[in-house]
Design an enzyme around this catalytic site. Structure first.
Site, PDB file in Angstrom:
ATOM      1  N   ASP A  80       0.956  -1.214   0.076  1.00 43.42           N
ATOM      2  CA  ASP A  80      -0.052  -0.070   0.051  1.00 43.42           C
ATOM      3  C   ASP A  80       0.972   1.181  -0.007  1.00 43.42           C
ATOM      4  O   ASP A  80       0.669   2.338   0.714  1.00 43.42           O
ATOM      5  CB  ASP A  80      -1.082  -0.180   1.189  1.00 43.42           C
ATOM      6  CG  ASP A  80      -2.002   1.081   1.072  1.00 43.42           C
ATOM      7  OD1 ASP A  80      -2.338   1.350  -0.066  1.00 43.42           O
ATOM      8  OD2 ASP A  80      -2.380   1.433   1.878  1.00 43.42           O
ATOM      9  N   LYS A 113       2.224   4.642  -1.142  1.00 47.45           N
ATOM     10  CA  LYS A 113       1.472   5.729  -1.939  1.00 47.45           C
ATOM     11  C   LYS A 113       2.184   7.030  -1.155  1.00 47.45           C
ATOM     12  O   LYS A 113       2.521   6.839  -0.264  1.00 47.45           O
ATOM     13  CB  LYS A 113      -0.167   5.719  -1.833  1.00 47.45           C
ATOM     14  CG  LYS A 113      -0.650   5.746  -0.618  1.00 47.45           C
ATOM     15  CD  LYS A 113      -2.174   5.439  -0.803  1.00 47.45           C
ATOM     16  CE  LYS A 113      -2.597   4.942   0.658  1.00 47.45           C
ATOM     17  NZ  LYS A 113      -4.011   4.489   0.751  1.00 47.45           N
ATOM     18  N   PRO A 114       2.182   8.214  -1.862  1.00 44.77           N
ATOM     19  CA  PRO A 114       2.369   9.456  -1.099  1.00 44.77           C
ATOM     20  C   PRO A 114       1.967   9.828   0.163  1.00 44.77           C
ATOM     21  O   PRO A 114       2.798  10.557   0.910  1.00 44.77           O
ATOM     22  CB  PRO A 114       2.156  10.538  -2.139  1.00 44.77           C
ATOM     23  CG  PRO A 114       2.025   9.838  -3.661  1.00 44.77           C
ATOM     24  CD  PRO A 114       1.355   8.354  -3.467  1.00 44.77           C
ATOM     25  N   ASP A 161       2.357   2.911   7.548  1.00 40.82           N
ATOM     26  CA  ASP A 161       0.987   2.156   7.350  1.00 40.82           C
ATOM     27  C   ASP A 161       1.364   0.785   6.690  1.00 40.82           C
ATOM     28  O   ASP A 161       1.093   0.721   5.672  1.00 40.82           O
ATOM     29  CB  ASP A 161       0.175   2.958   6.678  1.00 40.82           C
ATOM     30  CG  ASP A 161      -1.155   2.256   6.481  1.00 40.82           C
ATOM     31  OD1 ASP A 161      -1.329   1.435   7.267  1.00 40.82           O
ATOM     32  OD2 ASP A 161      -2.072   3.029   5.915  1.00 40.82           O
ATOM     33  N   ASN A 219       1.340   7.679   2.421  1.00 40.44           N
ATOM     34  CA  ASN A 219       2.125   6.526   3.329  1.00 40.44           C
ATOM     35  C   ASN A 219       3.485   6.945   3.430  1.00 40.44           C
ATOM     36  O   ASN A 219       4.137   6.101   3.630  1.00 40.44           O
ATOM     37  CB  ASN A 219       1.662   5.178   2.965  1.00 40.44           C
ATOM     38  CG  ASN A 219       0.575   4.755   3.464  1.00 40.44           C
ATOM     39  OD1 ASN A 219      -0.267   5.335   4.076  1.00 40.44           O
ATOM     40  ND2 ASN A 219      -0.162   3.803   2.685  1.00 40.44           N
TER      41      ASN A 219
END
Length: 178
Positions: free
Chosen positions: A45, A47-48, A63, A50
């Site tokens: 997962d 992504k920016p 996360d 996180n």
């Protein structure tokens, strides 16, 4: 100090990053993911939102709520057929069956994060003309929808960034990850 700043919030506030800064962050993210992968952990997962940035703008991956152990480790917690998606950052195979993904899922996400850093746009709406030409082959291979055509290891993606011809931070400067 105030609350941590996410990479997403920084790019939204400041606009697309200079290429050298984006590559510097990517190198550190590659090192962090390589460390996790070497220990059998797949984030799934990335992504920016996180990626937290310290006061010195050092990236920290957070996360790990959807993380899993590498297939065959005996720790399979995701049921076959489970779908988990962060649009633009989740690789196609995770959209159909998240239980079968491997390290290449994180590589897809890295390509999406780099695209976001460079453009301020979600990679779901990828446009080649928004990417600096020297980085286009690296990003296209990272975002390859056919998992077998994608970079097989984070180190391979990282190496391609170094060979892009763009001046990147010294390889010995691996931040707190190394």
């Amino acid at each position: 100090p105030g609350p941590p700043l996410t990479l997403e919030a920084k790019v939204r506030a400041d606009g697309p990053m200079p290429v050298e800064d984006a590559i510097g962050i990517m190198i550190k993210l590659c090192n962090a993911l390589r460390y996790a992968h070497d220990r059998g952990v797949i984030h799934r997962d990335l992504k920016p939102s996180n990626v937290l940035l310290t006061e010195n703008e050092e990236p920290k991956i957070v996360d790990f709520g959807l993380a899993r152990r590498r297939l065959g480790s005996g720790d399979e917690l995701t049921a076959t057929g489970t779908k988990m998606v962060s649009l633009g950052y989740s690789e196609p195979e995770q959209e159909s069956d998240a239980s079968s993904v491997d390290e290449r899922a994180d590589i897809y996400s890295l390509g999406g994060v780099l695209y976001f850093c460079l453009t301020g746009e979600n990679p779901r709406f990828f446009r080649e003309n928004r990417v600096p030409e020297p980085l286009l082959p690296s990003i296209l291979k990272a975002l390859e929808s056919d998992v077998n055509q994608r970079w097989s290891k984070v180190a391979d993606f990282e190496e391609s960034l170094f060979h892009s011809g763009i001046i990147v931070p010294d390889r010995r400067d691996r931040g707190t990850w190394w």
